[in-house]
Design a protein around this motif. Structure first.
Motif, short mmCIF file in Angstrom:
data_model
loop_
_atom_site.label_atom_id
_atom_site.label_comp_id
_atom_site.label_asym_id
_atom_site.label_seq_id
_atom_site.Cartn_x
_atom_site.Cartn_y
_atom_site.Cartn_z
N VAL A 1 -26.72 38.00 14.02
CA VAL A 1 -25.65 39.00 13.92
C VAL A 1 -25.04 39.19 15.32
O VAL A 1 -25.77 39.25 16.31
N ALA A 2 -23.72 39.28 15.39
CA ALA A 2 -23.04 39.57 16.65
C ALA A 2 -21.95 40.61 16.41
O ALA A 2 -21.13 40.44 15.50
N TRP A 3 -21.96 41.67 17.19
CA TRP A 3 -20.92 42.70 17.16
C TRP A 3 -20.33 42.83 18.56
O TRP A 3 -21.06 42.72 19.56
N ASP A 4 -19.03 43.12 18.63
CA ASP A 4 -18.48 43.40 19.95
C ASP A 4 -18.87 44.81 20.38
O ASP A 4 -19.27 45.64 19.56
N MET A 5 -18.76 45.06 21.69
CA MET A 5 -19.27 46.32 22.24
C MET A 5 -18.43 47.52 21.82
O MET A 5 -18.95 48.64 21.77
N PRO B 1 -17.13 31.11 22.03
CA PRO B 1 -16.13 32.09 22.49
C PRO B 1 -15.91 33.27 21.55
O PRO B 1 -15.23 34.22 21.93
N THR B 2 -16.46 33.20 20.33
CA THR B 2 -16.23 34.26 19.34
C THR B 2 -17.56 34.77 18.79
O THR B 2 -18.61 34.16 18.99
N LEU B 3 -17.50 35.89 18.06
CA LEU B 3 -18.69 36.44 17.44
C LEU B 3 -19.29 35.45 16.43
O LEU B 3 -20.51 35.24 16.39
N LEU B 4 -18.42 34.84 15.63
CA LEU B 4 -18.89 33.89 14.63
C LEU B 4 -19.56 32.69 15.31
O LEU B 4 -20.60 32.20 14.84
N ALA B 5 -18.99 32.23 16.42
CA ALA B 5 -19.58 31.10 17.13
C ALA B 5 -20.96 31.43 17.67
O ALA B 5 -21.87 30.59 17.69
N LYS B 6 -21.14 32.67 18.12
CA LYS B 6 -22.46 33.07 18.64
C LYS B 6 -23.49 33.13 17.51
O LYS B 6 -24.65 32.71 17.69
N GLU B 7 -23.09 33.64 16.36
CA GLU B 7 -24.01 33.66 15.22
C GLU B 7 -24.38 32.24 14.81
O GLU B 7 -25.56 31.92 14.59
N ASN B 8 -23.39 31.37 14.72
CA ASN B 8 -23.64 29.98 14.35
C ASN B 8 -24.53 29.27 15.38
O ASN B 8 -25.36 28.43 15.02
N PHE B 9 -24.34 29.60 16.64
CA PHE B 9 -25.15 29.00 17.70
C PHE B 9 -26.64 29.29 17.46
O PHE B 9 -27.48 28.39 17.53
N PHE B 10 -26.97 30.53 17.15
CA PHE B 10 -28.36 30.88 16.86
C PHE B 10 -28.88 30.12 15.64
O PHE B 10 -29.98 29.57 15.65
N LEU B 11 -28.08 30.11 14.57
CA LEU B 11 -28.53 29.46 13.33
C LEU B 11 -28.72 27.96 13.54
O LEU B 11 -29.66 27.37 13.02
#
Length: 344
Positions: free
Chosen positions: A262-266, A244-254
């Motif tokens: 890296v994840a940035w909001d639009m 649900p968050t940018l950090l969660a998306k980065e961790n998901f990939f790792l």
């Protein structure tokens, strides 16, 4: 507890129906001058005029992904200074996207461009390509097109049917497309598609960049309304609560084996990554007074990307500016402050 596979199956028809909606939105942007696409009109039966906030949102997404795409295509030298890497692009859930034909016009087409989607979508796309000479002629004299099978096979462009939830069959499809796992590849995953592909791709391709454009923050007031709106159209967001968050998306990939993410909001991407000159140009195209809603909407969408870089080609790729040392991307052994892993 909901069964994600069952949910995915129930969503399939709605997901395919949104393809037409997305194409109509792209055409709306093109007609208003936000971007150039000489081919999208061939895929739209009923043109519609979208509101300025929708047009600007589609432009922001397009501009961010296009800039990252150009970065990838311009990566020439690996860590040893050697060039001539064969670029490959894999578009998962490609829909009626026309990027390959645009890149052909620009002289920037990669060595291989592969598009996968449900057969219902690829059959329609194959039929349109076959019936439109301005598309068909770009594929070369040896191209074969099968409406029945939903396939287009040419030397450099492949359109193939695939159920993206069937990971085992993806290996067969990649082999059929003549993709080389040892060469560099850019992968774009449509947000409606299966997220299990992320782990498969990390194991399959040793030099790759993987892009996602997705929603975030589903639990605040705006996010809850966003989810309700999409569910009312039959498009439940299958993975948003897992990341649900940018950090969660980065961790998901790792967690899936990628070297860095890296994840940035639009909103940040639109303000700090989209070219200033382009942003000023499009902001003059339409009267715009929905600033509060625009900020909230853009804070609820993001682009996340992950990189594996065995060849040492992709060091300058990402939300960075090579001339600015502070924003220089860094190797996996030197985590950037936007990458997960710094500080544990």
């Amino acid at each position: 507890m909901a069964n994600p596979v069952a949910d995915s199956r129930s969503n399939r028809a709605a997901i395919q129906a949104t393809n037409d909606d997305a194409s109509a939105s792209k055409l709306s942007c093109v007609k208003k001058g936000y971007m150039k696409d000489d081919y999208i009109h061939l895929f739209v039966r009923r043109p519609v005029r979208r509101s300025p906030i929708i047009n600007r949102g589609y432009f922001a997404r397009w501009a961010a992904l296009r800039k990252l795409l150009y970065q990838f295509l311009s990566c020439e030298r690996d860590a040893r200074g050697q060039g001539n890497a064969k670029k490959q692009i894999l578009s998962l859930g490609a829909g009626f996207d026309t990027t390959y034909f645009q890149l052909q016009d620009e002289g920037k087409a990669p060595y291989i461009y592969v598009e996968l989607d449900f057969k219902e979508v690829t059959s329609k796309k194959a039929a349109i390509i076959e019936s439109c000479s301005q598309l068909r002629d770009k594929l070369g004299a040896t191209a074969s097109i099968s409406r029945e099978n939903g396939e287009v096979l040419s030397d450099h462009y492949k359109l193939l049917p695939a159920d993206l939830r069937d990971i085992q069959k993806l290996d067969e499809v990649i082999a059929m497309a003549n993709m080389d796992p040892n060469q560099c590849v850019l992968i774009y995953l449509d947000p409606d598609s299966s997220r299990s592909i992320v782990g498969w791709a990390s194991k399959k391709f040793s030099t790759a960049v993987f892009f996602l454009y997705e929603q975030i923050h589903p639990n605040d007031a705006f996010g809850l309304q966003m989810i309700r709106n999409l569910e009312s159209r039959g498009c439940a967001l299958l993975g948003i609560y897992d990341t649900p968050t940018l950090l969660a998306k980065e961790n998901f990939f790792l967690d899936q084996g990628w070297q860095r993410a890296v994840a940035w909001d639009m909103l940040r991407i639109y303000s700090n990554f989209v070219d200033d000159q382009e942003r000023r140009r499009i902001e003059r195209l339409e009267l715009f007074d929905e600033f509060e809603e625009w900020h909230m909407m853009q804070e609820h969408y993001c682009v996340a990307y992950a990189i594996n870089d065995a060849m040492g080609l992709l060091g300058d790729l990402g939300f960075f500016f090579p001339k600015d040392e502070h924003h220089m991307p860094c190797s996996p052994s030197q985590p950037h402050h936007h990458e997960v892993g710094e500080g544990g």
